[in-house]
Design a protein around this motif. Structure first.
Motif, PDB file in Angstrom:
ATOM      1  N   THR A  35       2.210  -5.013   3.607  1.00 46.35           N
ATOM      2  CA  THR A  35       1.767  -3.664   3.235  1.00 46.35           C
ATOM      3  C   THR A  35       2.115  -3.389   1.789  1.00 46.35           C
ATOM      4  N   ASN A  75       2.341   3.599  -0.360  1.00 48.04           N
ATOM      5  CA  ASN A  75       1.263   4.575  -0.204  1.00 48.04           C
ATOM      6  C   ASN A  75       0.677   5.011  -1.537  1.00 48.04           C
ATOM      7  N   LYS A  76       1.525   5.135  -2.561  1.00 49.55           N
ATOM      8  CA  LYS A  76       1.010   5.557  -3.861  1.00 49.55           C
ATOM      9  C   LYS A  76       0.036   4.534  -4.427  1.00 49.55           C
ATOM     10  N   ALA A  83      -5.201  12.859   1.069  1.00 43.81           N
ATOM     11  CA  ALA A  83      -4.319  11.987   1.844  1.00 43.81           C
ATOM     12  C   ALA A  83      -4.882  11.677   3.225  1.00 43.81           C
ATOM     13  N   ARG A 138      -6.024   0.721   2.719  1.00 43.08           N
ATOM     14  CA  ARG A 138      -4.741   0.125   3.120  1.00 43.08           C
ATOM     15  C   ARG A 138      -4.982  -1.210   3.837  1.00 43.08           C
TER      16      ARG A 138
END
Length: 645
Positions: A178, A181-182, A592, A601
């Motif tokens: 992963t 998130n930013k 978001a 993602r």
């Protein structure tokens, strides 16, 4: 062609990340990934191309894998030759993949991982290529697969064990990759941004010299670019068609044969009768009689059935014999003695008491020999034709197997031999745009490209109707065209290459002017050559993706540059150079909870996992150590292209 190679060879081991590792195994068998362990000394030996740790990769392994790779690629490009494959770097890529696999297997063994026999067996049972018609593992299918690809069971098991070890190492290393998130949000916003800029094109033709090259210049250019002029293998095929016309009157039936067939099938031509009816079945004779009496009194069979809580079934027309076999002779007798529209006397059948109403009667009178003569003659003619053609085809193959020439066998059968023009494996007439091989050769062309010269065969084209006798009269191997035959083409491309070099210098001058403050249009107008006006671009990434086609390289470059920069890019096929100026980037904020965040993602996780896998494999190679035997690799290269000098 080079693009095809890259797509084939650059399939990431990151496929493992998606848990579809069996797909990687299938690709390995279908294309090239088959390795084995040689048992020789150091890398300097002549029968090994590389050593990875303690594992040797033999020259025979590399030859086999290269051949398998070409066979796999030919499924998409039948004209691909080994020469073209090697020229475009295919052999190096095969060896690199073999080294990667050996590194993974060696690393796994060093750290105690193993792939036992039972685990390998389970993988074999799961491979669809090894299944029979019933969907289960077939020993015959397994052995046939190995024989077709020239493999042995030990090699296949070793290869599957290597795949299992790779799975054990790479899945834990790449699973769950992963990014913050930013970073995901930033990537998602990039996919929604718009860009404004200008693209200028500096064509090679504008700078190409008018003068012809010297002999030395032309020879040097041809030698350096020899791989661009490789011609595919061509084969000239001789063939003769064996069909109904070849039989003459031999397939025509005689009067005696027609009469005999009529006697054999006398019952088929006798008078016949079929009856369609509706029925219901009840358990007792009393109930059946009551329903019949209700209908005879003026009601319908359907009403009587409803009153009894039953339903009527319609039965398709049947003969007396058919009805007797499905119910009973008594039921058949009753139905076939009743009048149309009446209810027959109920009789016991196989399921109970049958109440039947005769709905239709179809009587066919008997047909005499004279009436069916044409029908029987055509039936016999087709049978005799199939048998005669099959017999002639077998006799022809026997004669060819005994050493008779195709021309002699064709002459004995009264067939005319035809010769094709040179054909490629794709069925195209070489050098003739749009012209293809004769239709009758379509199904035998793959066989013809596996045969040697002077080895005639017989093949069935249309079952029972058409056979073809064929051989390969001439094979012209895949090789670079002689310079003398393509001189004009090479001269034209030399001019374009010279123009490309000059266009690059012009692009450098234009870049310097833009960086000095000039606009791209002004910088291009300052050149002595007449150049096309630059194109203004205002486009979003979404609009670019919506085109659903390959993105032009200059646009791809524009969407990878920093704002306020100018870059140059070589165009495909020596057409010239592009100068790309990016003036402005207009970002787009992504909420978001936007579904695109989740998609971004997932994309980044897959790419990250692939990168982890590649870096891990590189580390394994570094830890184990890799040595290449340049002389052996070159010897394999010469062997594959047919150059033993």
């Amino acid at each position: 062609m080079l693009t095809t190679f890259r797509r084939f060879f650059q399939s990431k081991i990151g496929i493992v990340v998606t848990m579809a590792f069996l797909a990687l195994i299938a690709l390995a068998f279908a294309s090239m990934d088959v390795s084995s362990s040689a048992t020789f000394g150091g890398v300097s030996g002549g029968n090994r191309v590389a050593v990875v740790g303690d594992e040797k990769i033999g020259t025979a392994d590399l030859v086999r894998d290269a051949n398998n790779a070409v066979d796999g690629l030919r499924q998409d490009d039948p004209t691909l030759s080994m020469q073209a494959f090697v020229e475009q770097g295919g052999l190096d890529r095969v060896l690199s993949q073999m080294i990667d696999r050996a590194a993974i297997a060696g690393y796994a063994r060093e750290y105690g991982l193993r792939a036992g026999e039972n685990l390998v067996n389970s993988e074999i049972l799961g491979i669809s290529a090894f299944r029979g018609p019933d969907g289960n593992f077939s020993e015959d299918a397994f052995r046939g697969f190995l024989a077709q690809r020239g493999l042995n069971e030990a090699t296949v098991r070793n290869d599957l064990a290597s795949d299992i070890l790779a799975q054990q190492i790479l899945i834990p290393a790449t699973f769950g990759a992963t990014l913050p998130n930013k970073l995901v949000a930033r990537y998602a916003s990039l996919q929604r941004e718009s860009r404004e800029g200008t693209i200028g094109f500096i064509p090679s033709a504008a700078f190409a010299p008018d003068t012809a090259p010297t002999t030395a210049q032309l020879q040097s250019y041809y030698t350096a670019n020899r791989g661009d002029y490789i011609r595919p293998e061509r084969r000239t095929i001789r063939y003769a068609t064996l069909d109904a016309e070849s039989l003459g009157n031999r397939a025509n039936p005689t009067d005696a044969e027609i009469a005999a067939r009529y006697r054999e099938n006398q019952a088929q031509y006798a008078a016949s009768e079929t009856r369609g009816f509706s029925q219901l079945i009840v358990p007792t004779q009393q109930a059946a009689q009551a329903i019949r009496q209700r209908v005879q009194a003026g009601g319908s069979l359907e009403e009587a059935a409803r009153e009894a809580g039953l339903s009527v079934a319609e039965v398709e027309p049947r003969s007396r014999q058919q009805l007797a076999s499905s119910t009973s002779p008594a039921v058949a007798e009753a139905v076939f003695t009743a009048e149309r529209g009446s209810v027959a006397v109920p009789q016991r059948g196989s399921l109970g008491w049958y109440v039947t109403r005769v709905d239709s009667i179809d009587r066919t009178p008997a047909r005499s020999l004279a009436q069916v003569r044409g029908e029987i003659a055509e039936e016999l003619r087709l049978e005799k034709r199939r048998n005669a053609l099959a017999d002639l085809a077998v006799d022809a193959q026997d004669s060819l197997d005994d050493g008779e020439a195709l021309a002699d066998v064709a002459r004995e059968l009264g067939l005319q031999i035809q010769t094709t023009r040179p054909l490629t494996a794709a069925g195209q007439v070489y050098g003739q745009q749009g012209e293809t091989a004769p239709e009758i050769l379509g199904s035998v062309l793959p066989t013809a490209f596996q045969m040697e010269e002077g080895e005639p065969q017989v093949a069935e084209v249309t079952p029972g109707e058409t056979f073809v006798l064929f051989d390969v009269a001439r094979i012209t191997g895949s090789a670079a065209a002689p310079l003398g035959e393509i001189r004009d083409e090479v001269v034209a491309e030399w001019r374009m290459a010279q123009g490309l070099a000059a266009a690059r210098k012009a692009a450098d001058r234009i870049l310097a002017r833009v960086r000095g403050g000039a606009t791209l249009a002004e910088a291009m107008r300052a050149e002595d050559a007449s150049l096309p006006a630059p194109e203004n671009i205002d486009l979003s990434r979404q609009e670019l993706a919506a085109r659903q086609q390959q993105v032009p390289a200059p646009l791809a470059l524009m969407f990878s540059m920093a704002e306020g920069t100018t870059k140059k890019l070589e165009g495909p096929g020596s057409i010239g150079w592009f100068v790309v100026n990016l003036a402005d980037i207009v970002p787009d904020e992504v909420a978001a909870d936007d579904p695109f965040i989740a998609s971004a993602r997932q994309q980044l996780a897959q790419r990250t996992g692939e990168e982890y896998a590649q870096q891990l494999i590189a580390s394994m190679r570094g830890e184990l150590g890799v040595e290449r035997n340049a002389e052996a690799i070159e010897a394999v290269r010469r062997q594959l292209v047919g150059n033993t000098n």
